[in-house]
Design an enzyme around this catalytic site. Structure first.
Site, short mmCIF file in Angstrom:
data_model
loop_
_atom_site.label_atom_id
_atom_site.label_comp_id
_atom_site.label_asym_id
_atom_site.label_seq_id
_atom_site.Cartn_x
_atom_site.Cartn_y
_atom_site.Cartn_z
CB CYS A 80 0.72 1.47 4.24
SG CYS A 80 -1.07 0.92 4.45
CB CYS B 114 -0.97 -0.08 1.29
SG CYS B 114 -1.80 1.56 1.38
#
Length: 308
Positions: free
Chosen positions: A78, A75
């Site tokens: 993230c 991600c």
């Protein structure tokens, strides 16, 4: 290797220093040796303040205060948050909280237990009460959220959707099963060389047989709870037969009563017929047709009215 070189160079320097300064006192030598060894050894690393939470030990977050990040390595958002989250975790000991992270790709059970639908997702937990963080994602905002207790302004998650509820336990098992199926699919297609359609066929057959097995199990449970006539106790048959016999006797009694009423009606009709025939055969009405009898009855009625 670098440490050995530094230690060798330090020892050489000490030897040279001692050879030149022979007039120094002998007690300074142990001090210099200790100082050299302490400077040459690597410094001990600081323990990592960022904790990991897994499916096996997630219940530890039910006590104390926690800030938990759910992320995935692939991600991009993230990845941008990791440095900030690490800096925030360095303040955990000073603030008396625990800062943790959860890799949803490695912990599918926790992903289902918290219904993670977007990444990254951050939860605050205080003594088993969970709240979802919706603020800005900077270190200062995280510190302010915990230090100023801004989490009190956030509505806590209902107990029905708490991670320890029956519903969330079921969701966790479902997510684990889905991840297990995915790993089996990857193993069959990548390691065993089975085509994708062949893997789908195998899973379809497994699902079919699993459904049949579950159906048979439910049938056995139903037969055990509600036994059929073949497996009913002997008392059940006796009771059933006695009830049927009493019902038959009652029906017979009702039929006999109905037949008795019909016989009474027939007897009354026969009695009336016999009376009428006797009247027809009496001397007064003998030899006269029905019309003559009516005329005589009308005449007798008119005479009575005149007399009256």
């Amino acid at each position: 290797m670098d440490t050995a070189r530094r230690l060798t160079s330090s020892m050489s320097g000490i030897t040279l220093f001692l050879s030149r300064g022979a007039g120094l006192r002998s007690w300074t030598c142990p001090f210099l040796l200790l100082l050299t060894f302490s400077s040459s050894l690597p410094a001990s690393a600081k323990p990592d303040s960022l904790k990991d939470v897994t499916d096996g030990d997630w219940e530890k977050i039910m006590t104390g205060e926690w800030m938990i990040e759910f992320y995935a390595p692939w991600c991009p958002a993230c990845q941008q948050l990791q440095a900030v989250w690490k800096e925030f975790a360095d303040w955990a000991d000073d603030m008396g909280i625990n800062v943790a992270k959860v890799d949803v790709t490695e912990q599918p059970g926790l992903s289902g237990r918290f219904i993670i639908t977007s990444l990254p997702t951050i939860y605050h937990c205080k003594d088993g009460v969970f709240r979802k963080y919706h603020g800005a994602r900077t270190k200062e905002d995280f510190l302010s959220f915990v230090d100023e207790q801004k989490w009190k302004n956030t509505e806590p998650i209902s107990s029905w959707f708490g991670p320890s509820s029956f519903l969330m336990n079921s969701m966790s098992a479902l997510f684990k099963l889905s991840m297990f199926i995915r790993r089996c699919h990857n193993y069959m297609t990548e390691q065993l060389g089975i085509p994708v359609w062949g893997s789908y066929v195998i899973f379809g057959l497994v699902t079919l047989f699993a459904g049949l097995t579950l159906g048979l199990l439910l049938v056995f449970i139903a037969d055990y709870v509600f036994p059929s006539r073949r497996f009913s106790p002997h008392d059940y048959y006796q009771k059933k037969q006695s009830m049927e016999q009493s019902r038959l006797i009652q029906n017979q009694d009702e039929d006999q009563e109905a037949d008795g009423e019909e016989d009474d009606d027939d007897e009354e009709e026969e009695d009336q017929g016999r009376v009428w025939r006797r009247q027809r055969q009496s001397p007064e009405g003998q030899g006269y047709p029905d019309e003559a009898l009516r005329k005589r009855a009308v005449a007798s009625r008119e005479e009575d009215e005149e007399d009256g």
